[in-house]
Motif scaffolding. Structure first.
Motif, short mmCIF file in Angstrom:
data_model
loop_
_atom_site.label_atom_id
_atom_site.label_comp_id
_atom_site.label_asym_id
_atom_site.label_seq_id
_atom_site.Cartn_x
_atom_site.Cartn_y
_atom_site.Cartn_z
N VAL A 6 0.84 -1.20 0.00
CA VAL A 6 0.00 0.00 0.00
C VAL A 6 0.87 1.25 0.00
O VAL A 6 1.82 1.34 0.78
N GLN A 7 0.57 2.17 -0.89
CA GLN A 7 1.26 3.47 -0.92
C GLN A 7 0.39 4.48 -0.19
O GLN A 7 -0.81 4.27 -0.03
N LYS A 8 1.00 5.57 0.21
CA LYS A 8 0.27 6.58 1.00
C LYS A 8 -0.99 7.07 0.27
O LYS A 8 -2.04 7.23 0.88
N GLY A 9 -0.86 7.29 -1.03
CA GLY A 9 -2.00 7.83 -1.78
C GLY A 9 -3.15 6.82 -1.98
O GLY A 9 -4.23 7.19 -2.40
N ASP A 10 -2.86 5.55 -1.68
CA ASP A 10 -3.88 4.51 -1.92
C ASP A 10 -4.98 4.52 -0.87
O ASP A 10 -6.08 4.03 -1.11
N VAL A 11 -4.64 4.97 0.32
CA VAL A 11 -5.61 4.82 1.42
C VAL A 11 -6.09 6.16 1.97
O VAL A 11 -5.33 7.09 2.16
N GLY A 12 -7.39 6.19 2.19
CA GLY A 12 -8.00 7.35 2.83
C GLY A 12 -8.55 6.90 4.18
O GLY A 12 -8.32 5.77 4.60
N LYS A 13 -9.33 7.78 4.83
CA LYS A 13 -9.86 7.45 6.15
C LYS A 13 -10.85 6.30 6.11
O LYS A 13 -11.06 5.61 7.10
N ASP A 14 -11.53 6.14 4.95
CA ASP A 14 -12.58 5.13 4.89
C ASP A 14 -12.15 3.89 4.10
O ASP A 14 -12.98 3.09 3.71
N THR A 15 -10.86 3.74 3.84
CA THR A 15 -10.42 2.62 3.01
C THR A 15 -10.39 1.31 3.78
O THR A 15 -9.87 1.24 4.89
N VAL A 16 -10.97 0.29 3.17
CA VAL A 16 -10.83 -1.06 3.72
C VAL A 16 -10.13 -1.93 2.68
O VAL A 16 -10.13 -1.59 1.49
N ALA A 17 -9.55 -2.99 3.15
CA ALA A 17 -8.84 -3.87 2.22
C ALA A 17 -9.41 -5.28 2.31
O ALA A 17 -9.84 -5.72 3.38
N THR A 18 -9.43 -5.95 1.18
CA THR A 18 -9.77 -7.37 1.16
C THR A 18 -8.94 -8.00 0.03
O THR A 18 -8.20 -7.30 -0.66
N ALA A 19 -9.05 -9.29 -0.11
CA ALA A 19 -8.24 -9.96 -1.13
C ALA A 19 -8.91 -11.24 -1.57
O ALA A 19 -9.81 -11.74 -0.89
N LEU A 20 -8.49 -11.75 -2.73
CA LEU A 20 -8.94 -13.08 -3.13
C LEU A 20 -7.79 -13.82 -3.77
O LEU A 20 -6.80 -13.22 -4.18
N PHE A 72 -13.95 -13.73 -1.32
CA PHE A 72 -13.17 -12.62 -0.78
C PHE A 72 -12.80 -12.96 0.66
O PHE A 72 -13.55 -13.62 1.37
N GLY A 73 -11.64 -12.48 1.07
CA GLY A 73 -11.20 -12.73 2.44
C GLY A 73 -11.85 -11.76 3.40
O GLY A 73 -12.83 -11.10 3.07
N GLU A 74 -11.27 -11.66 4.57
CA GLU A 74 -11.81 -10.74 5.58
C GLU A 74 -11.66 -9.30 5.09
O GLU A 74 -10.92 -9.02 4.16
N VAL A 75 -12.41 -8.42 5.71
CA VAL A 75 -12.33 -7.00 5.37
C VAL A 75 -11.60 -6.31 6.52
O VAL A 75 -12.03 -6.43 7.67
N VAL A 76 -10.49 -5.66 6.21
CA VAL A 76 -9.76 -5.00 7.29
C VAL A 76 -9.65 -3.51 7.02
O VAL A 76 -9.71 -3.06 5.88
N ASP A 77 -9.50 -2.78 8.10
CA ASP A 77 -9.35 -1.34 8.00
C ASP A 77 -7.95 -1.04 7.48
O ASP A 77 -6.97 -1.43 8.09
N ALA A 78 -7.87 -0.37 6.35
CA ALA A 78 -6.56 -0.09 5.77
C ALA A 78 -6.13 1.35 6.05
O ALA A 78 -5.10 1.79 5.58
N SER A 79 -6.95 2.08 6.79
CA SER A 79 -6.66 3.51 6.97
C SER A 79 -5.45 3.77 7.85
O SER A 79 -4.86 4.82 7.80
N SER A 80 -5.09 2.81 8.68
CA SER A 80 -3.87 2.99 9.47
C SER A 80 -2.96 1.81 9.18
O SER A 80 -2.95 0.83 9.90
#
Lengths: 181, 209
Positions: B74-88, B99-107
Motif C-alpha cells: 500500500v502506498q500513501k496515496g492509496d488509502v483514505g480514512k474510509d479505506t478497507v482492504a480485502t483480497a482473493l 473474498f477474504g476478511e475485510v480489514v481497516d486499511a486507513s492505518s
C-alpha cells in the motif's frame, strides 16, 4: 478481474457499507453518545455482548438505528432496538457475539426527514488471542495437592466457559429455527 | 562543538526521512480462505467510497490448511480514512476463492494482522490453596469438574441432535446462498466459537432480509 456469483453479493455489500461509512451527516437532536469497551474487557469469543448507544436529546424508541459492524474482518449491518433508560433518554442496543480478535463499528440513524446521521467509528482490538479450544479434563496424577487444586480450578473455569458458549449456540440455533420455519 | 551540532542535525534529518518513508508505504495483511483451490496468485483490493484499487502484486503465504495470509502493498496515496482492504486468491485454471476478511486499511503502519497477535497466557487461577480444608475443597472441585463435564457433554449432544438432517442442510444452503461460506462445511463438531460466530452471521442475515 472478473467478479462472479457469491463474490458479487459480497462486493456489493462491502461497497454499500463503505458508502455508508464514508458519508457524514449532522442533525442537532441526534447526538449519539457511546463508550466503547477496551480490548482487554471483551468477553470470551463467541459469547454475547451488547453495543449500546445513547441519544441524550430525544425520547423516541422507534427511530431506525443500525450498526455497521466489521467483526474479525467480516462485515454485518444490524438494526438496533430502542428503549428508555432510567432518565427517560433513548438508548438503542444490539446484541452481538464477541469477536476472536477485533471489532470495528459505527452507528447510523435515519431521521424521518433528511440525511442519515453517522457516529464516529469505534475500533476495539484484544491485546492477545484467547484459546478457543474445549477444556481438556485430564488432570495430572502426579501433581501435588496445591498444583492439583490449581489445575482443577482452571479446568472447572474453562468448562464453565464451554457450557456458556454451547448454551449460546443452542439458543442461536433455536432463534434461526423460528425465522426459517 | 559545531561538528556535534552538525551530527545531531544530520541524525534528526535522517530520522524524519526514515519515518516519512515508513509512513508513505506499508502493507496490509488480509486472511483469505482458499475454499479448496490451489492458489498461484493473490489480488488485493483497496475499497473506499472513491472507488476500488486493485493490487495484482500481493504476496501470500499459507498459515494453516486452507487459510492464507495475503500481504497487500500500500502506498500513501492509496488509502483514505474510509479505506478497507480485502483480497482473493486465484488458481492456475482461473478459479477464484471467496473474498477474504475485510480489514481497516486507513492505518497501515503499526497494524498487526490477527495472526500476529500473541496467544493469551493462561492465568494462574485463584484457588483456596491457603485454606486449611484444602482436601475437602479438592473433593468439591473434583465434583464440580464432573458436573460441569457432564453438562458440557450433554449440551454437545443436544447440539448435535438439533443441528442435523434437514436443519443442517438448510443452514449450509443459507451460508452458501449469502456468500458466507468459509470453505469448511458447517457441522456441530466445529469449534464452538466458530459455530457461534457462523450461526450469528446466518441469523443476522436472515433476520435483516
Amino acid at each position: 478481474m472478473i467478479i462472479k456469483g457469491r463474490n458479487k453479493i459480497f462486493f456489493a455489500a462491502i461497497i454499500s457499507v463503505l458508502v455508508a461509512f464514508s458519508s457524514t451527516g449532522f442533525c442537532s437532536n441526534l447526538v449519539m453518545k457511546h463508550r466503547p469497551i477496551k480490548g482487554y474487557q471483551m468477553p470470551s469469543p463467541g459469547t454475547k455482548m451488547k453495543l449500546k448507544v445513547l441519544f441524550p436529546k430525544i425520547r423516541r424508541i422507534d427511530l431506525p438505528v443500525k450498526a455497521l459492524i466489521v467483526m474479525d474482518g467480516k462485515a454485518l449491518f444490524l438494526p438496533l432496538s430502542g428503549t428508555l433508560d432510567e432518565r427517560d433518554r433513548s438508548v438503542y442496543w444490539v446484541e452481538i457475539r464477541a469477536p476472536l480478535a477485533d471489532l470495528s463499528y459505527r452507528f447510523v440513524v435515519y431521521p424521518d426527514d433528511g440525511e442519515p446521521v453517522y457516529s464516529k467509528k469505534y475500533v476495539v482490538r484484544r491485546p492477545c488471542l484467547p484459546d478457543t479450544r474445549l477444556a481438556s479434563t485430564e488432570i495430572s496424577e502426579d501433581a501435588n495437592v496445591v498444583e492439583r487444586s490449581e489445575e482443577l480450578t482452571r479446568v472447572t473455569q474453562r468448562l464453565r466457559a464451554d457450557i456458556e458458549i454451547y448454551s449460546n449456540v443452542i439458543d442461536q440455533l433455536k432463534e434461526i429455527k423460528e425465522v426459517i420455519q | 562543538m559545531n561538528r556535534l551540532v552538525y551530527k545531531i542535525t544530520l541524525l534528526v534529518f535522517v530520522f524524519f526521512m526514515t519515518v516519512g518513508a515508513y509512513a508513505s508505504s506499508g502493507r496490509v495483511e488480509v486472511v483469505v480462505s482458499s475454499g479448496g483451490i490451489k492458489p498461484i496468485k493473490a489480488i488485493g483490493l483497496l475499497i473506499s467510497s472513491g472507488g476500488v484499487i486493485s493490487k495484482g502484486n500481493a504476496e501470500f503465504r499459507k498459515v494453516k490448511d486452507g487459510v492464507f495470509l495475503v500481504s497487500i502493498p500500500v502506498q500513501k496515496g492509496d488509502v483514505g480514512k474510509d479505506t478497507v482492504a480485502t483480497a482473493l486468491l486465484l488458481s492456475e485454471d482461473g478459479k477464484a476463492s471467496s473474498f477474504g476478511e475485510v480489514v481497516d486499511a486507513s492505518s497501515v503502519t503499526g497494524r498487526m494482522a490477527r495472526f500476529a497477535l500473541p496467544q493469551c497466557k493462561t492465568r494462574k487461577p485463584k484457588s483456596a490453596v491457603e485454606d486449611e480444608n484444602i482436601y475437602s475443597n479438592l473433593g468439591n472441585l473434583e465434583s464440580l469438574l464432573e458436573i460441569r463435564k457432564v453438562r458440557r457433554d450433554f449440551l454437545k449432544l443436544q447440539l448435535k441432535k438439533a443441528m442435523s438432517g434437514s436443519m443442517l442442510k438448510k443452514l449450509r444452503k443459507i451460508e452458501e446462498g449469502f456468500g458466507l461460506y468459509t470453505g469448511r462445511p458447517l457441522s456441530p463438531d466445529l469449534d464452538p466459537y466458530e459455530l457461534s460466530e457462523r450461526l450469528f452471521r446466518i441469523y443476522s442475515v436472515i433476520r435483516t432480509k
